[in-house]
Design an enzyme around this catalytic site. Structure first.
Site, PDB file in Angstrom:
ATOM      1  N   SER A 160       0.865  -1.171   0.000  1.00 18.34           N
ATOM      2  CA  SER A 160       0.000   0.000   0.000  1.00 18.34           C
ATOM      3  C   SER A 160       0.903   1.222   0.000  1.00 18.34           C
ATOM      4  CB  SER A 160      -0.875   0.004   1.248  1.00 18.34           C
ATOM      5  OG  SER A 160      -0.059   0.161   2.388  1.00 18.34           O
ATOM      6  N   LYS A 161       0.278   2.370  -0.123  1.00 15.71           N
ATOM      7  CA  LYS A 161       1.104   3.581  -0.186  1.00 15.71           C
ATOM      8  C   LYS A 161       1.999   3.680   1.045  1.00 15.71           C
ATOM      9  CE  LYS A 161      -1.886   6.163  -3.130  1.00 15.71           C
ATOM     10  NZ  LYS A 161      -2.914   7.146  -3.249  1.00 15.71           N
TER      11      LYS A 161
END
Ligand code: GLU
Length: 475
Positions: free
Chosen positions: A256-257
């Site tokens: 994920s980011k």
């Protein structure tokens, strides 16, 4: 597998952020599959989430595709430019009775779900606006903009043979009447007729674009039964689906980011080569025997949709760096010169991507993982270096100092090539009765700021003579 229809694949990113690594991988699979079978590959931008879609993100996606070299035969096709088509299909479905208008307000839907939760049943749309023979429908409330829902088949099983996961079945009892079209948000540029939902637009598009094979992330598996039912309701041929598992971060969690997922273009900036990125991405979810290193052409040759992994792969930055290093060794030096010149320019060092820079790339690329590391090496040719005094001092004995001074004098007059420089070194060593490391290490520290380099005559030959002489001036 629609053996008579040509292979047509697509990638359909939503421009609500950068092209992430999972999407880049499915883009690669879709592209390679089309290329393997002599088919076509389409790029579609799924921009119906008007609030979250941005032009910046579209540009990022296009840049990433360009950098990776995943060329498309059609596109980019923007869904928001196809609203009229979705509306036409909605009209057909309303007329055919495969879709209907639903006037439930958000409050009513909340209350419906709340009541279902209280009863301990799975929340679902209860079909209150779904027409049925002899069924009275509620009066149409004033001022409520309806959504259009799909009349999903009530019975039966939806199944498909997934190219990645194998056979998957789900009962229609498990799925409710999907929203196909929502009213456009107040003041939105979208047509007053409404905006299609992902599941609806994707089916109309895959049908219109004659997509034969859909590769995508397995977060969409739950959407596929709806989509299959929609294809059937529209009388459209069904594509084959292949749902690829997610990519896990090196901590075993979804990328994920916050967990290491960065844009594809960030890897370009970090000095990775697109062919290495593609090689690495390909192996994260697909294999061809135990081949770890391959070119894109080889992948096209091998990629026939088999040997796709069912379980998630883990992102491994060290392996990516290794794969990149291998491709860097194979890369053409003139091309590397351009890439390194760009990396140096990022540091404010302007150099020409000329034959000399290419020769430098050739000399150092074997010891680098990325073009950033290559630029770390080559900076010393263009900007002053500080010789580490504490390392240098004990090596600079009187004998060594005298030899270096003599060498400097020879270097001032000899031919400026590796052979002549090597000759000058040898004669100084002989004359001053020193061994190569006694001279080479302080020489490297003075010229390069570090003790380890490739062979010192080759390193020196790539400097300007004047730079070498001035860095030896302080002796
Ligand atoms: N816009 C969807 C996404 O980015 C596309 C999914 C699909 O390929 O159908 O996840």
């Amino acid at each position: 597998m629609g053996s008579t229809s040509p292979v047509r694949t697509r990638i359909a990113p939503s421009p609500t952020g950068f092209l992430h690594l999972g999407t880049a991988r499915t883009a690669l699979y879709s592209w390679a599959y089309a290329r393997h079978f002599g088919g076509e590959f389409v790029l579609r931008i799924e921009d119906t989430d008007v609030a979250r879609s941005t032009q910046d993100s579209v540009s990022q996606i296009l840049d990433s595709m360009r950098w990776l070299g995943l060329d498309y035969d059609e596109g980019p096709i923007y869904q928001m430019q196809r609203l009229a088509r979705y509306h036409a299909v909605i009209e057909q479905m309303l007329a055919a009775g495969t879709a209907y208008r639903c006037y439930c307000t958000p409050e009513e839907l909340d209350a419906m779900r709340e009541a279902q939760r209280e009863r301990g049943v799975k929340t679902h749309y209860d079909g209150r606006w779904r027409p049925a023979p002899g069924k009275p429908l509620p009066p149409v409330p004033a001022g409520v903009q309806p959504v259009v829902r799909f009349a999903n088949p009530v019975d039966g099983i939806v199944s498909w043979d997934d190219l990645v996961k194998g056979s998957i079945s789900i009962s229609n009892h498990e799925i409710d009447d999907l929203i196909l079209l929502r009213p456009a948000a107040e003041g939105s540029a979208a047509s007053a007729l409404g905006v299609p939902t992902y599941n609806f637009a994707v089916v109309v598009d895959d049908w219109d674009m004659a997509i034969s094979h859909v590769f995508r992330g397995d977060e969409h598996i739950n959407n596929t039964p709806w989509q299959i039912n929609l294809f059937h309701a529209l009388g459209a041929p069904l594509p084959r689906f292949g749902h690829c598992p997610i990519i896990l971060g090196d901590d075993g969690q979804k990328l994920s980011k916050r967990r290491g997922a960065v844009s594809v273009t960030a890897y370009e900036q970090a000095g990775y080569l697109p062919e290495a990125m593609l090689n690495y991405l390909a192996r994260l979810g697909w294999s061809h025997g135990d081949e770890e290193l391959f070119s894109l052409a080889q992948m096209v040759d091998w990629f026939d949709g088999s040997h796709l992994a069912k379980s998630p792969a883990q992102w491994d930055p060290a392996k990516l760096a290794w794969v990149n290093a291998q491709h860097l060794k194979l890369a053409d030096d003139d091309r590397l010169a351009v890439l390194v010149a760009a990396q140096l320019a990022n540091r404010g060092v302007t150099v020409a991507a000329d034959a000399r820079l290419a020769a430098m790339c050739s000399l150092y690329k074997d010891r680098c993982n990325t073009t950033v590391e290559l630029a770390d090496w080559l900076g010393m040719y263009f900007v002053p270096v500080a010789a580490p005094a504490d390392e240098l001092a004990p090596l600079l004995t009187d004998a060594v100092r005298a030899a270096l001074v003599a060498l400097r004098d020879q270097l001032a007059g000899c031919d400026w090539d590796k052979a002549a420089i090597g000759q000058a070194l040898k004669s100084c060593l002989a004359e001053h009765r020193l061994k190569m490391p006694q001279l080479a290490i302080p020489l490297r520290l003075l010229l390069c700021g570090r003790a380890q380099t490739p062979s010192v005559d080759a390193v020196l030959a790539l400097f300007d003579r004047s730079t070498v002489l001035s860095r030896l001036q302080s002796l």
